[in-house]
Motif scaffolding. Structure first.
Motif, PDB file in Angstrom:
ATOM      1  N   GLU A 141       0.832  -0.955  -0.090  1.00 45.55           N
ATOM      2  CA  GLU A 141       0.049  -0.026   0.177  1.00 45.55           C
ATOM      3  C   GLU A 141       1.089   1.225  -0.110  1.00 45.55           C
ATOM      4  OE1 GLU A 141      -3.732  -1.341   2.444  1.00 45.55           O
ATOM      5  OE2 GLU A 141      -2.054  -0.820   3.594  1.00 45.55           O
ATOM      6  N   ALA A 142       1.957   1.029   0.845  1.00 47.09           N
ATOM      7  CA  ALA A 142       2.746   2.209   1.005  1.00 47.09           C
ATOM      8  C   ALA A 142       3.627   2.690  -0.417  1.00 47.09           C
ATOM      9  CB  ALA A 142       3.842   2.080   2.007  1.00 47.09           C
ATOM     10  N   ALA A 143       3.825   1.829  -1.046  1.00 42.56           N
ATOM     11  CA  ALA A 143       4.589   1.975  -2.407  1.00 42.56           C
ATOM     12  C   ALA A 143       3.600   3.118  -3.732  1.00 42.56           C
ATOM     13  CB  ALA A 143       4.856   0.595  -3.221  1.00 42.56           C
ATOM     14  N   ALA A 144       2.373   2.956  -3.313  1.00 37.40           N
ATOM     15  CA  ALA A 144       1.802   3.783  -4.375  1.00 37.40           C
ATOM     16  C   ALA A 144       1.813   5.236  -3.631  1.00 37.40           C
ATOM     17  CB  ALA A 144       0.296   3.434  -4.163  1.00 37.40           C
ATOM     18  N   TYR A 145       2.013   5.559  -2.572  1.00 36.94           N
ATOM     19  CA  TYR A 145       2.244   6.996  -1.968  1.00 36.94           C
ATOM     20  C   TYR A 145       3.756   7.572  -1.639  1.00 36.94           C
ATOM     21  CZ  TYR A 145      -2.513   5.843  -0.855  1.00 36.94           C
ATOM     22  OH  TYR A 145      -3.712   5.578  -0.836  1.00 36.94           O
ATOM     23  N   LEU A 146       4.780   6.705  -1.948  1.00 39.90           N
ATOM     24  CA  LEU A 146       5.947   7.163  -1.597  1.00 39.90           C
ATOM     25  C   LEU A 146       6.362   8.037  -2.769  1.00 39.90           C
ATOM     26  CD1 LEU A 146       7.626   3.860  -0.253  1.00 39.90           C
ATOM     27  CD2 LEU A 146       6.711   5.703   1.063  1.00 39.90           C
ATOM     28  N   CYS A 147       7.124   8.931  -2.419  1.00 38.67           N
ATOM     29  CA  CYS A 147       7.829   9.979  -3.371  1.00 38.67           C
ATOM     30  C   CYS A 147       9.060   9.405  -4.110  1.00 38.67           C
ATOM     31  CB  CYS A 147       8.437  11.408  -2.661  1.00 38.67           C
ATOM     32  SG  CYS A 147       9.616  11.273  -1.536  1.00 38.67           S
ATOM     33  N   LYS A 148       9.318   9.857  -5.125  1.00 35.55           N
ATOM     34  CA  LYS A 148      10.446   9.435  -6.025  1.00 35.55           C
ATOM     35  C   LYS A 148      11.487  10.251  -6.026  1.00 35.55           C
ATOM     36  CE  LYS A 148       7.775   5.934  -7.445  1.00 35.55           C
ATOM     37  NZ  LYS A 148       6.925   5.787  -6.401  1.00 35.55           N
ATOM     38  N   LEU A 149      12.528  10.246  -5.157  1.00 37.84           N
ATOM     39  CA  LEU A 149      13.694  11.107  -5.232  1.00 37.84           C
ATOM     40  C   LEU A 149      14.785  10.483  -5.591  1.00 37.84           C
ATOM     41  CD1 LEU A 149      13.392  13.194  -1.578  1.00 37.84           C
ATOM     42  CD2 LEU A 149      13.122  14.121  -4.044  1.00 37.84           C
ATOM     43  N   SER A 150      15.610  10.916  -6.297  1.00 37.89           N
ATOM     44  CA  SER A 150      16.912  10.196  -6.740  1.00 37.89           C
ATOM     45  C   SER A 150      17.755   9.978  -5.429  1.00 37.89           C
ATOM     46  CB  SER A 150      17.659  11.181  -7.842  1.00 37.89           C
ATOM     47  OG  SER A 150      18.154  12.243  -6.992  1.00 37.89           O
ATOM     48  N   TRP A 151      18.585   9.023  -5.769  1.00 40.24           N
ATOM     49  CA  TRP A 151      19.602   8.452  -4.471  1.00 40.24           C
ATOM     50  C   TRP A 151      20.465   9.800  -4.313  1.00 40.24           C
ATOM     51  CZ3 TRP A 151      24.690   8.952  -4.939  1.00 40.24           C
ATOM     52  CH2 TRP A 151      25.251   9.246  -6.147  1.00 40.24           C
ATOM     53  N   PHE A 152      20.741  10.605  -5.206  1.00 41.74           N
ATOM     54  CA  PHE A 152      21.449  11.817  -4.691  1.00 41.74           C
ATOM     55  C   PHE A 152      20.944  12.769  -3.931  1.00 41.74           C
ATOM     56  CE2 PHE A 152      23.656  15.779  -5.763  1.00 41.74           C
ATOM     57  CZ  PHE A 152      25.319  15.504  -5.455  1.00 41.74           C
ATOM     58  N   LYS A 153      19.598  13.107  -4.114  1.00 39.82           N
ATOM     59  CA  LYS A 153      18.964  14.052  -3.647  1.00 39.82           C
ATOM     60  C   LYS A 153      18.468  13.378  -1.963  1.00 39.82           C
ATOM     61  CE  LYS A 153      16.743  16.628  -6.891  1.00 39.82           C
ATOM     62  NZ  LYS A 153      15.526  17.160  -7.628  1.00 39.82           N
ATOM     63  N   ARG A 154      18.436  12.128  -2.155  1.00 34.40           N
ATOM     64  CA  ARG A 154      17.963  11.521  -0.840  1.00 34.40           C
ATOM     65  C   ARG A 154      19.334  11.569   0.098  1.00 34.40           C
ATOM     66  NH1 ARG A 154      16.039   7.314  -3.799  1.00 34.40           N
ATOM     67  NH2 ARG A 154      17.789   5.977  -3.306  1.00 34.40           N
ATOM     68  N   THR A 155      20.679  11.198  -0.380  1.00 40.05           N
ATOM     69  CA  THR A 155      21.869  11.477   0.301  1.00 40.05           C
ATOM     70  C   THR A 155      22.275  12.728   0.675  1.00 40.05           C
ATOM     71  OG1 THR A 155      22.621   9.562  -1.361  1.00 40.05           O
ATOM     72  CG2 THR A 155      24.377  10.746   0.027  1.00 40.05           C
ATOM     73  N   THR A 156      21.980  13.650   0.036  1.00 42.56           N
ATOM     74  CA  THR A 156      22.506  15.105   0.264  1.00 42.56           C
ATOM     75  C   THR A 156      21.427  15.952   0.810  1.00 42.56           C
ATOM     76  OG1 THR A 156      21.991  15.923  -2.074  1.00 42.56           O
ATOM     77  CG2 THR A 156      24.351  15.061  -1.406  1.00 42.56           C
ATOM     78  N   ALA A 157      20.111  15.400   1.250  1.00 44.16           N
ATOM     79  CA  ALA A 157      18.899  15.984   1.739  1.00 44.16           C
ATOM     80  C   ALA A 157      19.240  16.994   2.743  1.00 44.16           C
ATOM     81  CB  ALA A 157      17.893  15.186   1.923  1.00 44.16           C
ATOM     82  N   HIS A 158      20.155  16.722   3.755  1.00 45.99           N
ATOM     83  CA  HIS A 158      20.555  17.617   4.823  1.00 45.99           C
ATOM     84  C   HIS A 158      21.281  18.705   4.516  1.00 45.99           C
ATOM     85  CE1 HIS A 158      19.055  14.959   8.205  1.00 45.99           C
ATOM     86  NE2 HIS A 158      19.571  14.157   7.516  1.00 45.99           N
ATOM     87  N   TRP A 159      21.858  18.669   3.357  1.00 50.65           N
ATOM     88  CA  TRP A 159      22.789  19.727   2.774  1.00 50.65           C
ATOM     89  C   TRP A 159      22.245  20.724   2.145  1.00 50.65           C
ATOM     90  CZ3 TRP A 159      27.288  20.373   5.681  1.00 50.65           C
ATOM     91  CH2 TRP A 159      27.692  19.199   6.165  1.00 50.65           C
ATOM     92  N   PHE A 160      21.235  20.369   0.960  1.00 49.63           N
ATOM     93  CA  PHE A 160      21.003  21.218  -0.119  1.00 49.63           C
ATOM     94  C   PHE A 160      19.496  21.461  -0.107  1.00 49.63           C
ATOM     95  CE2 PHE A 160      24.698  19.192  -1.889  1.00 49.63           C
ATOM     96  CZ  PHE A 160      25.586  20.254  -1.913  1.00 49.63           C
ATOM     97  N   ASP A 161      19.005  22.598  -0.266  1.00 49.39           N
ATOM     98  CA  ASP A 161      17.598  22.880  -0.668  1.00 49.39           C
ATOM     99  C   ASP A 161      16.995  22.424  -1.895  1.00 49.39           C
ATOM    100  OD1 ASP A 161      15.041  23.867  -0.044  1.00 49.39           O
ATOM    101  OD2 ASP A 161      15.598  26.032  -0.144  1.00 49.39           O
ATOM    102  N   TRP A 162      16.848  21.318  -2.082  1.00 47.04           N
ATOM    103  CA  TRP A 162      16.367  20.792  -3.449  1.00 47.04           C
ATOM    104  C   TRP A 162      15.016  21.208  -3.894  1.00 47.04           C
ATOM    105  CZ3 TRP A 162      20.348  19.228  -6.176  1.00 47.04           C
ATOM    106  CH2 TRP A 162      21.356  18.706  -5.818  1.00 47.04           C
ATOM    107  N   ASP A 163      14.738  21.474  -5.076  1.00 44.78           N
ATOM    108  CA  ASP A 163      13.500  21.746  -5.798  1.00 44.78           C
ATOM    109  C   ASP A 163      12.794  20.121  -5.864  1.00 44.78           C
ATOM    110  OD1 ASP A 163      11.281  22.046  -7.012  1.00 44.78           O
ATOM    111  OD2 ASP A 163      12.123  22.263  -9.010  1.00 44.78           O
ATOM    112  N   THR A 164      11.722  19.766  -5.134  1.00 47.25           N
ATOM    113  CA  THR A 164      11.160  18.726  -5.099  1.00 47.25           C
ATOM    114  C   THR A 164       9.775  18.798  -5.661  1.00 47.25           C
ATOM    115  OG1 THR A 164      10.071  19.155  -2.646  1.00 47.25           O
ATOM    116  CG2 THR A 164      12.180  18.268  -2.888  1.00 47.25           C
ATOM    117  N   SER A 165       9.356  19.621  -6.497  1.00 44.73           N
ATOM    118  CA  SER A 165       8.214  19.842  -7.269  1.00 44.73           C
ATOM    119  C   SER A 165       7.943  18.505  -8.144  1.00 44.73           C
ATOM    120  CB  SER A 165       8.035  21.116  -8.041  1.00 44.73           C
ATOM    121  OG  SER A 165       9.224  21.138  -8.813  1.00 44.73           O
ATOM    122  N   GLU A 166       8.783  17.873  -8.510  1.00 47.01           N
ATOM    123  CA  GLU A 166       8.701  16.805  -9.569  1.00 47.01           C
ATOM    124  C   GLU A 166       8.540  15.501  -8.716  1.00 47.01           C
ATOM    125  OE1 GLU A 166       8.724  16.939 -13.011  1.00 47.01           O
ATOM    126  OE2 GLU A 166       8.793  19.089 -12.558  1.00 47.01           O
ATOM    127  N   ALA A 167       8.795  15.607  -7.655  1.00 43.67           N
ATOM    128  CA  ALA A 167       8.757  14.424  -6.651  1.00 43.67           C
ATOM    129  C   ALA A 167       7.461  13.979  -6.176  1.00 43.67           C
ATOM    130  CB  ALA A 167       9.709  14.364  -5.467  1.00 43.67           C
TER     131      ALA A 167
END
Length: 179
Positions: A153-179
């Motif tokens: 059930e969760a798979a349908a609702y999870l966002c799709k972030l690239s591994w790089f954005k996931r890894t650097t999420a603490h460091w950068f203010d990424w645009d997530t409008s596509e996720a």
């Protein structure tokens, strides 16, 4: 939609939001604590007498890199204030946990005046929060979804972030409008 359905939906949204905030601040606290430990480790190791004596026989570039590593790690720790940020995010997490505990202890449906009070307390917490990082918010949201739903059930609702954005999420203010 009945008033009961509306109240249940409002309660679900509030609970989900509070749980997401708890997980967001838990992630930030852990990140800043790990960074503080890393910089302390680098400083202790590179500043120890043994390493210093070993580096006297090392090529110049190794000594330079070692000194640069200590300087950059210590300066980053000092400027960012990892210890203070870890405490801030831990305090914010505790304040959200207090709200969650109050919601869990309330009879259902939650009275409108109590719902307004809870939302008011949330706004006061938000006023004390530093700017949030959107990619990290999405990761915290995914944590809540995984805790509420089965894997399928969760798979349908999870966002799709690239591994790089996931890894650097603490460091950068990424645009997530596509996720």
């Amino acid at each position: 939609m009945t008033d009961t359905d509306k109240a249940a939906g409002e309660l679900y949204e509030l609970t989900f939001y509070v749980q997401r905030c708890i997980r967001y601040h838990m992630r930030r606290t852990a990140f800043f604590m790990r960074w503080g430990r890393f910089t302390a480790f680098v400083g202790v190791i590179s500043g120890s007498a043994t390493v210093t004596s070993l580096l006297t026989h090392a090529p110049t570039y190794v000594v330079t890199i070692s000194a640069l590593l200590v300087t950059v790690a210590s300066a980053t720790d000092l400027v960012v204030g990892t210890g203070q940020r870890a405490w801030l995010h831990n305090d914010l997490r505790k304040r959200y946990l207090d709200i969650e505990a109050e919601v869990l202890a309330c009879a259902r449906p939650i009275p409108d005046d109590l719902m307004r009070q809870l939302k008011s307390r949330i706004r006061r917490i938000e006023a004390d929060e530093p700017p949030t990082l959107p990619a990290l918010e999405l990761l915290a949201r995914d944590d809540v979804i995984r805790s509420l739903y089965t894997k399928e059930e969760a798979a349908a609702y999870l966002c799709k972030l690239s591994w790089f954005k996931r890894t650097t999420a603490h460091w950068f203010d990424w645009d997530t409008s596509e996720a």
